[in-house]
Design a protein around this motif. Structure first.
Motif, PDB file in Angstrom:
ATOM      1  N   LYS A 102       0.879  -1.172   0.000  1.00 30.43           N
ATOM      2  CA  LYS A 102       0.000   0.000   0.000  1.00 30.43           C
ATOM      3  C   LYS A 102       0.913   1.218   0.000  1.00 30.43           C
ATOM      4  O   LYS A 102       1.846   1.321   0.805  1.00 30.43           O
ATOM      5  CB  LYS A 102      -0.885   0.039   1.239  1.00 30.43           C
ATOM      6  N   ILE A 103       0.650   2.134  -0.911  1.00 33.25           N
ATOM      7  CA  ILE A 103       1.421   3.357  -1.043  1.00 33.25           C
ATOM      8  C   ILE A 103       0.502   4.530  -0.725  1.00 33.25           C
ATOM      9  O   ILE A 103      -0.616   4.603  -1.230  1.00 33.25           O
ATOM     10  CB  ILE A 103       1.984   3.518  -2.479  1.00 33.25           C
ATOM     11  N   ASP A 104       0.971   5.427   0.118  1.00 28.62           N
ATOM     12  CA  ASP A 104       0.195   6.611   0.479  1.00 28.62           C
ATOM     13  C   ASP A 104       0.836   7.816  -0.200  1.00 28.62           C
ATOM     14  O   ASP A 104       1.966   8.183   0.113  1.00 28.62           O
ATOM     15  CB  ASP A 104       0.198   6.772   1.996  1.00 28.62           C
ATOM     16  N   ILE A 105       0.111   8.397  -1.148  1.00 30.54           N
ATOM     17  CA  ILE A 105       0.594   9.565  -1.893  1.00 30.54           C
ATOM     18  C   ILE A 105      -0.157  10.789  -1.398  1.00 30.54           C
ATOM     19  O   ILE A 105      -1.381  10.856  -1.476  1.00 30.54           O
ATOM     20  CB  ILE A 105       0.373   9.384  -3.422  1.00 30.54           C
ATOM     21  N   ASN A 135       4.515   5.515 -15.640  1.00 29.06           N
ATOM     22  CA  ASN A 135       3.998   6.881 -15.558  1.00 29.06           C
ATOM     23  C   ASN A 135       3.368   7.043 -14.174  1.00 29.06           C
ATOM     24  O   ASN A 135       2.159   7.139 -14.037  1.00 29.06           O
ATOM     25  CB  ASN A 135       2.987   7.142 -16.671  1.00 29.06           C
ATOM     26  N   ALA A 136       4.219   7.062 -13.159  1.00 28.27           N
ATOM     27  CA  ALA A 136       3.762   6.997 -11.774  1.00 28.27           C
ATOM     28  C   ALA A 136       3.311   8.341 -11.240  1.00 28.27           C
ATOM     29  O   ALA A 136       3.975   9.359 -11.450  1.00 28.27           O
ATOM     30  CB  ALA A 136       4.878   6.446 -10.904  1.00 28.27           C
ATOM     31  N   TYR A 137       2.173   8.327 -10.549  1.00 31.79           N
ATOM     32  CA  TYR A 137       1.694   9.441  -9.744  1.00 31.79           C
ATOM     33  C   TYR A 137       1.661  10.754 -10.539  1.00 31.79           C
ATOM     34  O   TYR A 137       2.116  11.803 -10.080  1.00 31.79           O
ATOM     35  CB  TYR A 137       2.530   9.553  -8.463  1.00 31.79           C
ATOM     36  N   ASN A 146      -3.690   0.582  -9.194  1.00 33.76           N
ATOM     37  CA  ASN A 146      -2.481  -0.239  -9.309  1.00 33.76           C
ATOM     38  C   ASN A 146      -1.199   0.545  -9.009  1.00 33.76           C
ATOM     39  O   ASN A 146      -0.121  -0.035  -8.977  1.00 33.76           O
ATOM     40  CB  ASN A 146      -2.395  -0.938 -10.665  1.00 33.76           C
ATOM     41  N   GLU A 147      -1.305   1.835  -8.769  1.00 37.94           N
ATOM     42  CA  GLU A 147      -0.153   2.635  -8.338  1.00 37.94           C
ATOM     43  C   GLU A 147      -0.049   2.703  -6.815  1.00 37.94           C
ATOM     44  O   GLU A 147       1.021   2.965  -6.287  1.00 37.94           O
ATOM     45  CB  GLU A 147      -0.256   4.066  -8.882  1.00 37.94           C
ATOM     46  N   TRP A 172      10.770   2.792  -4.796  1.00 39.17           N
ATOM     47  CA  TRP A 172      11.547   3.934  -5.264  1.00 39.17           C
ATOM     48  C   TRP A 172      10.721   4.686  -6.294  1.00 39.17           C
ATOM     49  O   TRP A 172      10.235   4.106  -7.266  1.00 39.17           O
ATOM     50  CB  TRP A 172      12.841   3.408  -5.881  1.00 39.17           C
ATOM     51  N   TRP A 173      10.529   5.979  -6.071  1.00 41.39           N
ATOM     52  CA  TRP A 173       9.742   6.830  -6.970  1.00 41.39           C
ATOM     53  C   TRP A 173      10.616   8.019  -7.359  1.00 41.39           C
ATOM     54  O   TRP A 173      11.039   8.793  -6.505  1.00 41.39           O
ATOM     55  CB  TRP A 173       8.472   7.260  -6.259  1.00 41.39           C
TER      56      TRP A 173
END
Length: 190
Positions: A102-105, A135-137, A146-147, A172-173
């Motif tokens: 889980k990624i929190d943006i 093509n992230a975030y 899915n991101e 890594w972003w």
């Protein structure tokens, strides 16, 4: 008072914008006393107050405060976060096991992102990238599920990760258009 003034100056000089992105699950490395020992009090204060921040912000704090970093303060490995602060969060995964992320943006920035196994003793990727977002975030389109919620399959790392602290799953972003890099690390053994 001088330390607080230095910290305020360092934050202003780096153009700090709080809140960008982190791994929220599995448990990631976080700053503690080992990070403070390796990277200094002011960098610790910034990292603790903004765990979503980018690695370049920490570099800016260091440049502006002229702190001599210990060799362990490797900002391009887990954003400098130390294993010693996270020994209670070591996960155990087996080859072939599915691991949910889980990624929190908090603030999007167009870039690329991936998850890889990283050997922390050499700061090198072991094997192939486990998950890749080309093509992230993006700032020009909605962030997709899915991101921020995805699974990886653990590879067989051939015994390289049997000792806690030697390996991490590193998210890594890299938002190259604005020169900001974000990373979170999950300690594991296999």
């Amino acid at each position: 008072m001088f330390k607080l003034a230095s910290l305020v100056f360092a934050l202003a000089a780096t153009g700090s914008t709080y809140a960008h992105g982190v791994v929220s699950s599995p448990p990631r490395r976080q700053p503690g006393s080992a990070f403070q020992s390796a990277c200094g009090l002011q960098m610790y204060q910034v990292a603790s107050s903004d765990q979503y921040g980018n690695q370049q912000n920490l570099e800016g704090v260091n440049i502006n405060t002229h702190v001599l970093l210990q060799p362990a303060c490797t900002l391009y490995l887990c954003r400098g976060m130390q294993f010693g602060d996270n020994t209670a969060n070591v996960q155990h995964y087996t080859a072939g096991q599915t691991v949910d992320f889980k990624i929190d943006i908090k603030a999007p920035h167009t870039g690329v992102a991936n998850v890889s196994v990283v050997d922390t003793t050499t700061n090198s990727v072991i094997g192939d990238t486990l998950y890749y977002i080309p093509n992230a975030y993006s700032t020009t389109s909605p962030i997709t599920t899915n991101e921020t919620s995805f699974s990886i399959t653990m590879p067989d790392v051939g015994g390289k990760c049997s000792t806690a602290g030697n390996c991490v799953l590193q998210w890594w972003w890299d938002a190259r258009p604005i020169d900001q890099t974000y990373m979170s690390c999950v300690d594991f053994t296999q």
